[in-house]
Design a protein around this motif. Structure first.
Motif, PDB file in Angstrom:
ATOM      1  N   ARG A  28     106.627 119.986  47.490  1.00 18.36           N
ATOM      2  CA  ARG A  28     107.250 120.793  48.550  1.00 18.36           C
ATOM      3  C   ARG A  28     107.900 122.040  47.967  1.00 18.36           C
ATOM      4  O   ARG A  28     108.158 122.126  46.779  1.00 18.36           O
ATOM      5  CB  ARG A  28     108.263 119.984  49.336  1.00 18.36           C
ATOM      6  CG  ARG A  28     109.404 119.451  48.503  1.00 18.36           C
ATOM      7  CD  ARG A  28     110.191 118.396  49.295  1.00 18.36           C
ATOM      8  NE  ARG A  28     111.130 117.687  48.458  1.00 18.36           N
ATOM      9  CZ  ARG A  28     110.868 116.596  47.769  1.00 18.36           C
ATOM     10  NH1 ARG A  28     109.658 116.080  47.805  1.00 18.36           N
ATOM     11  NH2 ARG A  28     111.781 116.013  47.043  1.00 18.36           N
ATOM     12  N   LEU A  29     108.147 122.977  48.871  1.00 19.09           N
ATOM     13  CA  LEU A  29     108.813 124.233  48.525  1.00 19.09           C
ATOM     14  C   LEU A  29     110.009 124.423  49.448  1.00 19.09           C
ATOM     15  O   LEU A  29     110.030 123.923  50.570  1.00 19.09           O
ATOM     16  CB  LEU A  29     107.898 125.433  48.801  1.00 19.09           C
ATOM     17  CG  LEU A  29     106.642 125.645  48.026  1.00 19.09           C
ATOM     18  CD1 LEU A  29     105.858 126.790  48.649  1.00 19.09           C
ATOM     19  CD2 LEU A  29     106.969 125.966  46.603  1.00 19.09           C
ATOM     20  N   ALA A  30     110.954 125.184  48.986  1.00 20.04           N
ATOM     21  CA  ALA A  30     112.006 125.715  49.839  1.00 20.04           C
ATOM     22  C   ALA A  30     111.866 127.231  49.750  1.00 20.04           C
ATOM     23  O   ALA A  30     111.902 127.807  48.663  1.00 20.04           O
ATOM     24  CB  ALA A  30     113.382 125.272  49.369  1.00 20.04           C
ATOM     25  N   GLY A  64      92.628 127.204  48.080  1.00 19.33           N
ATOM     26  CA  GLY A  64      91.682 126.373  47.339  1.00 19.33           C
ATOM     27  C   GLY A  64      92.347 125.199  46.654  1.00 19.33           C
ATOM     28  O   GLY A  64      91.770 124.127  46.530  1.00 19.33           O
ATOM     29  N   ARG A  65      93.574 125.390  46.221  1.00 23.05           N
ATOM     30  CA  ARG A  65      94.307 124.316  45.538  1.00 23.05           C
ATOM     31  C   ARG A  65      95.256 123.588  46.484  1.00 23.05           C
ATOM     32  O   ARG A  65      95.578 122.423  46.277  1.00 23.05           O
ATOM     33  CB  ARG A  65      95.097 124.899  44.373  1.00 23.05           C
ATOM     34  CG  ARG A  65      95.906 123.840  43.671  1.00 23.05           C
ATOM     35  CD  ARG A  65      96.213 124.172  42.252  1.00 23.05           C
ATOM     36  NE  ARG A  65      96.951 123.052  41.682  1.00 23.05           N
ATOM     37  CZ  ARG A  65      97.958 123.184  40.874  1.00 23.05           C
ATOM     38  NH1 ARG A  65      98.330 124.374  40.477  1.00 23.05           N
ATOM     39  NH2 ARG A  65      98.586 122.131  40.412  1.00 23.05           N
ATOM     40  N   TRP A  66      95.740 124.275  47.507  1.00 20.58           N
ATOM     41  CA  TRP A  66      96.728 123.722  48.444  1.00 20.58           C
ATOM     42  C   TRP A  66      96.204 123.845  49.881  1.00 20.58           C
ATOM     43  O   TRP A  66      96.639 124.706  50.636  1.00 20.58           O
ATOM     44  CB  TRP A  66      98.058 124.448  48.301  1.00 20.58           C
ATOM     45  CG  TRP A  66      98.585 124.457  46.907  1.00 20.58           C
ATOM     46  CD1 TRP A  66      98.549 125.488  46.023  1.00 20.58           C
ATOM     47  CD2 TRP A  66      99.219 123.375  46.224  1.00 20.58           C
ATOM     48  NE1 TRP A  66      99.113 125.113  44.829  1.00 20.58           N
ATOM     49  CE2 TRP A  66      99.535 123.824  44.919  1.00 20.58           C
ATOM     50  CE3 TRP A  66      99.553 122.071  46.585  1.00 20.58           C
ATOM     51  CZ2 TRP A  66     100.166 123.015  43.982  1.00 20.58           C
ATOM     52  CZ3 TRP A  66     100.180 121.262  45.648  1.00 20.58           C
ATOM     53  CH2 TRP A  66     100.482 121.730  44.367  1.00 20.58           C
ATOM     54  N   PRO A  67      95.244 122.994  50.289  1.00 16.64           N
ATOM     55  CA  PRO A  67      94.621 123.135  51.610  1.00 16.64           C
ATOM     56  C   PRO A  67      95.590 122.980  52.781  1.00 16.64           C
ATOM     57  O   PRO A  67      95.315 123.475  53.873  1.00 16.64           O
ATOM     58  CB  PRO A  67      93.541 122.050  51.631  1.00 16.64           C
ATOM     59  CG  PRO A  67      93.904 121.092  50.550  1.00 16.64           C
ATOM     60  CD  PRO A  67      94.687 121.866  49.528  1.00 16.64           C
ATOM     61  N   LEU A  68      96.708 122.340  52.591  1.00 17.78           N
ATOM     62  CA  LEU A  68      97.678 122.200  53.680  1.00 17.78           C
ATOM     63  C   LEU A  68      98.195 123.562  54.137  1.00 17.78           C
ATOM     64  O   LEU A  68      98.549 123.755  55.295  1.00 17.78           O
ATOM     65  CB  LEU A  68      98.845 121.306  53.242  1.00 17.78           C
ATOM     66  CG  LEU A  68      99.885 120.948  54.293  1.00 17.78           C
ATOM     67  CD1 LEU A  68      99.252 120.297  55.519  1.00 17.78           C
ATOM     68  CD2 LEU A  68     100.939 120.032  53.703  1.00 17.78           C
ATOM     69  N   GLN A  80     109.992 122.825  59.415  1.00 20.80           N
ATOM     70  CA  GLN A  80     110.878 123.224  60.499  1.00 20.80           C
ATOM     71  C   GLN A  80     110.682 124.704  60.749  1.00 20.80           C
ATOM     72  O   GLN A  80     109.920 125.361  60.064  1.00 20.80           O
ATOM     73  CB  GLN A  80     112.351 122.891  60.206  1.00 20.80           C
ATOM     74  CG  GLN A  80     113.148 123.977  59.556  1.00 20.80           C
ATOM     75  CD  GLN A  80     113.220 123.899  58.054  1.00 20.80           C
ATOM     76  OE1 GLN A  80     112.460 123.191  57.426  1.00 20.80           O
ATOM     77  NE2 GLN A  80     114.119 124.653  57.477  1.00 20.80           N
ATOM     78  N   ARG A  81     111.351 125.231  61.751  1.00 16.63           N
ATOM     79  CA  ARG A  81     111.192 126.629  62.138  1.00 16.63           C
ATOM     80  C   ARG A  81     112.566 127.275  62.263  1.00 16.63           C
ATOM     81  O   ARG A  81     113.560 126.591  62.448  1.00 16.63           O
ATOM     82  CB  ARG A  81     110.476 126.736  63.487  1.00 16.63           C
ATOM     83  CG  ARG A  81     109.116 126.064  63.493  1.00 16.63           C
ATOM     84  CD  ARG A  81     108.484 126.148  64.855  1.00 16.63           C
ATOM     85  NE  ARG A  81     108.208 127.519  65.244  1.00 16.63           N
ATOM     86  CZ  ARG A  81     107.081 128.155  64.997  1.00 16.63           C
ATOM     87  NH1 ARG A  81     106.118 127.540  64.354  1.00 16.63           N
ATOM     88  NH2 ARG A  81     106.896 129.397  65.372  1.00 16.63           N
ATOM     89  N   LEU A  82     112.590 128.585  62.163  1.00 16.83           N
ATOM     90  CA  LEU A  82     113.774 129.379  62.473  1.00 16.83           C
ATOM     91  C   LEU A  82     113.311 130.514  63.378  1.00 16.83           C
ATOM     92  O   LEU A  82     112.207 131.036  63.206  1.00 16.83           O
ATOM     93  CB  LEU A  82     114.402 129.986  61.212  1.00 16.83           C
ATOM     94  CG  LEU A  82     115.174 129.071  60.281  1.00 16.83           C
ATOM     95  CD1 LEU A  82     115.593 129.841  59.030  1.00 16.83           C
ATOM     96  CD2 LEU A  82     116.385 128.500  60.970  1.00 16.83           C
ATOM     97  N   VAL A  92     108.727 123.470  53.179  1.00 14.91           N
ATOM     98  CA  VAL A  92     107.272 123.513  53.327  1.00 14.91           C
ATOM     99  C   VAL A  92     106.661 122.407  52.482  1.00 14.91           C
ATOM    100  O   VAL A  92     106.923 122.326  51.282  1.00 14.91           O
ATOM    101  CB  VAL A  92     106.707 124.883  52.869  1.00 14.91           C
ATOM    102  CG1 VAL A  92     105.203 124.931  53.101  1.00 14.91           C
ATOM    103  CG2 VAL A  92     107.405 126.031  53.557  1.00 14.91           C
ATOM    104  N   ALA A  93     105.849 121.555  53.119  1.00 16.10           N
ATOM    105  CA  ALA A  93     105.114 120.538  52.365  1.00 16.10           C
ATOM    106  C   ALA A  93     103.936 121.199  51.666  1.00 16.10           C
ATOM    107  O   ALA A  93     103.291 122.083  52.217  1.00 16.10           O
ATOM    108  CB  ALA A  93     104.625 119.451  53.308  1.00 16.10           C
TER     109      ALA A  93
END
Length: 97
Positions: A28-30, A64-68, A80-82, A92-93
């Motif tokens: 995941r990312l922030a 290509g590496r992160w299809p999500l 989530q959203r803002l 972000v997953a």
């Protein structure tokens, strides 16, 4: 016990009007979303990607590496959203797991 490695953005000179990754973990990312940027999860017409967080996400996570990151059925991984006028941290997953 597994150790998680995180990359943290500490660059104080970053442009406050541009998104940036705050924390990068394996799954995941922030991302800091500045005011004026849209958390979008739909298909975007070509040339209409300015100010869309998905454009920043794809520049950081190649599909290509992160299809999500391109999976609009799963909101591109945005957890989530803002609102557009708001700023803050978006989770972000990166994986389907």
């Amino acid at each position: 016990m597994a150790t998680l490695m995180a990359r943290v953005d500490t660059d104080d000179s970053a442009n406050p009007r541009c998104p940036h990754v705050v924390v990068d973990l394996p799954d995941r990312l922030a991302i800091h979303k500045p005011a004026g940027w849209q958390v979008d999860d739909n298909d975007v017409p070509a040339g209409a990607d300015r100010g869309l967080l998905s454009s920043f996400l794809l520049s950081f996570l190649p599909s290509g590496r992160w299809p999500l990151a391109v999976d609009t059925l799963r909101s591109r991984g945005f957890l989530q959203r803002l609102d557009v006028p708001s700023s803050g941290v978006i989770l972000v997953a990166k994986t389907f797991e």
